[in-house]
Structures are given as structure tokens and as C-alpha cells.
Design a protein around this motif. Structure first.
Motif, PDB file in Angstrom:
ATOM      1  N   SER A 181       4.204   0.535   2.109  1.00  0.00           N
ATOM      2  CA  SER A 181       4.172  -0.459   3.173  1.00  0.00           C
ATOM      3  C   SER A 181       3.895  -1.820   2.578  1.00  0.00           C
ATOM      4  CB  SER A 181       3.081  -0.125   4.192  1.00  0.00           C
ATOM      5  OG  SER A 181       3.268   1.145   4.760  1.00  0.00           O
ATOM      6  N   CYS A 182       4.379  -2.851   3.250  1.00  0.00           N
ATOM      7  CA  CYS A 182       4.139  -4.218   2.794  1.00  0.00           C
ATOM      8  C   CYS A 182       4.029  -5.112   4.011  1.00  0.00           C
ATOM      9  CB  CYS A 182       5.273  -4.692   1.899  1.00  0.00           C
ATOM     10  SG  CYS A 182       5.182  -6.436   1.458  1.00  0.00           S
ATOM     11  N   THR A 232       6.046  -5.803   9.198  1.00  0.00           N
ATOM     12  CA  THR A 232       5.816  -4.928   8.054  1.00  0.00           C
ATOM     13  C   THR A 232       7.133  -4.312   7.600  1.00  0.00           C
ATOM     14  OG1 THR A 232       3.568  -4.412   8.789  1.00  0.00           O
ATOM     15  CG2 THR A 232       4.607  -2.853   7.274  1.00  0.00           C
ATOM     16  N   VAL A 233       7.289  -4.184   6.311  1.00  0.00           N
ATOM     17  CA  VAL A 233       8.457  -3.502   5.755  1.00  0.00           C
ATOM     18  C   VAL A 233       7.980  -2.239   5.054  1.00  0.00           C
ATOM     19  CG1 VAL A 233       8.400  -4.766   3.569  1.00  0.00           C
ATOM     20  CG2 VAL A 233      10.549  -3.785   4.388  1.00  0.00           C
ATOM     21  N   TYR A 234       8.788  -1.196   5.141  1.00  0.00           N
ATOM     22  CA  TYR A 234       8.441   0.094   4.567  1.00  0.00           C
ATOM     23  C   TYR A 234       9.510   0.527   3.564  1.00  0.00           C
ATOM     24  CZ  TYR A 234       5.547   0.231   8.775  1.00  0.00           C
ATOM     25  OH  TYR A 234       4.656  -0.075   9.768  1.00  0.00           O
ATOM     26  N   LEU A 235       9.089   1.358   2.628  1.00  0.00           N
ATOM     27  CA  LEU A 235      10.037   2.009   1.730  1.00  0.00           C
ATOM     28  C   LEU A 235       9.686   3.495   1.722  1.00  0.00           C
ATOM     29  CD1 LEU A 235      12.419   1.533  -0.214  1.00  0.00           C
ATOM     30  CD2 LEU A 235      10.733   1.561  -2.074  1.00  0.00           C
ATOM     31  N   ALA A 238      12.310  -7.358   0.445  1.00  0.00           N
ATOM     32  CA  ALA A 238      12.877  -6.446  -0.541  1.00  0.00           C
ATOM     33  C   ALA A 238      11.782  -5.730  -1.311  1.00  0.00           C
ATOM     34  CB  ALA A 238      13.772  -7.216  -1.511  1.00  0.00           C
ATOM     35  N   TRP A 239      12.202  -4.665  -1.977  1.00  0.00           N
ATOM     36  CA  TRP A 239      11.344  -3.942  -2.909  1.00  0.00           C
ATOM     37  C   TRP A 239      11.981  -4.001  -4.299  1.00  0.00           C
ATOM     38  CZ3 TRP A 239       6.577  -2.156  -1.805  1.00  0.00           C
ATOM     39  CH2 TRP A 239       6.235  -1.982  -0.459  1.00  0.00           C
ATOM     40  N   PHE A 240      11.152  -4.262  -5.273  1.00  0.00           N
ATOM     41  CA  PHE A 240      11.542  -4.215  -6.666  1.00  0.00           C
ATOM     42  C   PHE A 240      10.600  -3.242  -7.363  1.00  0.00           C
ATOM     43  CE2 PHE A 240      14.460  -7.856  -7.312  1.00  0.00           C
ATOM     44  CZ  PHE A 240      14.375  -8.433  -6.054  1.00  0.00           C
ATOM     45  N   SER A 260       0.851  -1.181   0.000  1.00  0.00           N
ATOM     46  CA  SER A 260       0.000   0.000   0.000  1.00  0.00           C
ATOM     47  C   SER A 260       0.889   1.234   0.000  1.00  0.00           C
ATOM     48  CB  SER A 260      -0.930   0.008   1.210  1.00  0.00           C
ATOM     49  OG  SER A 260      -0.180   0.035   2.413  1.00  0.00           O
ATOM     50  N   GLY A 261       0.281   2.380  -0.322  1.00  0.00           N
ATOM     51  CA  GLY A 261       1.004   3.637  -0.232  1.00  0.00           C
ATOM     52  C   GLY A 261       1.391   4.266  -1.546  1.00  0.00           C
TER      53      GLY A 261
END
Length: 119
Positions: A21-22, A78-81, A35-37, A7-8
Motif C-alpha cells: 500500500s502507498c 491510496t494505491v495498492y500493488l 507507480a511502483w518501482f 507498507s505491506g
């Protein structure tokens, strides 16, 4: 079955910030790393950032260093970017990934969230 829910995302102007957010849904899930891709139109999916769930070590692709920050909340799983000083070239669908495998990939992926940066 584990599902990752991002989301976000949204539409912002160049120089603005967004926080993605994930979090996993479904069964209880613990990953060694997340991770984020991202994938821009007409381009291959590329690595953006990763974080070790145990040590907190972080890794970034060069193009986002100093602008993006990946973090985690262990209690919320939760992981954030955090994405600052966004540029039009950051426009892409951003995907969350979890549970790295021996082949260098990740076993679980989210559905993606669109980030669009206008100039």
C-alpha cells in the motif's frame, strides 16, 4: 511537503502473495498517476506498474503481467500493488512514486519497503 508512505512488505515463500500500500501524508495531494518501482541488490531501479488516477488505466512491466495488479482507492488516496505467485526474482525494495513530470520521472517517492521471496 508531500511524503509517500509504503507498507505491506515482508518475507514470504515462493508462490505466496503480498499486498503493498502507498498513501501520501502531509498536505492534501492529488497526482495524475502513481507507480511502483523496485530495486534489487546490485541492480538499477526498474519500473513495475503504474495507474492513471483519472482513467484507471494500468501499465505493467512484462515480468509481472498476470501476477501483479495495481489499483487505487480514490477515497483513501491510496494505491495498492497486489503481488501473487511471487518468485525469488521479485525480491527487491519496492518504491511508490507519484506525480509524473515532463522528464519522464516522478516528483515524489516513498522510502521503500522490502519484499523478500525465499525459494
Amino acid at each position: 511537503q508531500v511524503q509517500l508512505v509504503e507498507s505491506g512488505g515482508g518475507l514470504v515463500q515462493s508462490g505466496d502473495s503480498l499486498r503493498l500500500s502507498c498513501a501520501p501524508s502531509g498536505r492534501t495531494f492529488t497526482s495524475r498517476a502513481m507507480a511502483w518501482f523496485r530495486q534489487a541488490p546490485g541492480k538499477e531501479r526498474e519500473f513495475v506498474a503504474a495507474i492513471s488516477w483519472t482513467s484507471g488505466s494500468t501499465y505493467y512491466t512484462d515480468s509481472v503481467k498476470g501476477r501483479f495488479t495495481i489499483s487505487r482507492d480514490n477515497a483513501k488516496n491510496t494505491v495498492y500493488l497486489q503481488m501473487n505467485t511471487l518468485k525469488p526474482e521479485d525480491t527487491a525494495v519496492y518504491y511508490c512514486a507519484a506525480d509524473p513530470n515532463p522528464n519522464g520521472g516522478y516528483d515524489y517517492w516513498g522510502q521503500g519497503t522490502q519484499v523478500t521471496v525465499s525459494s
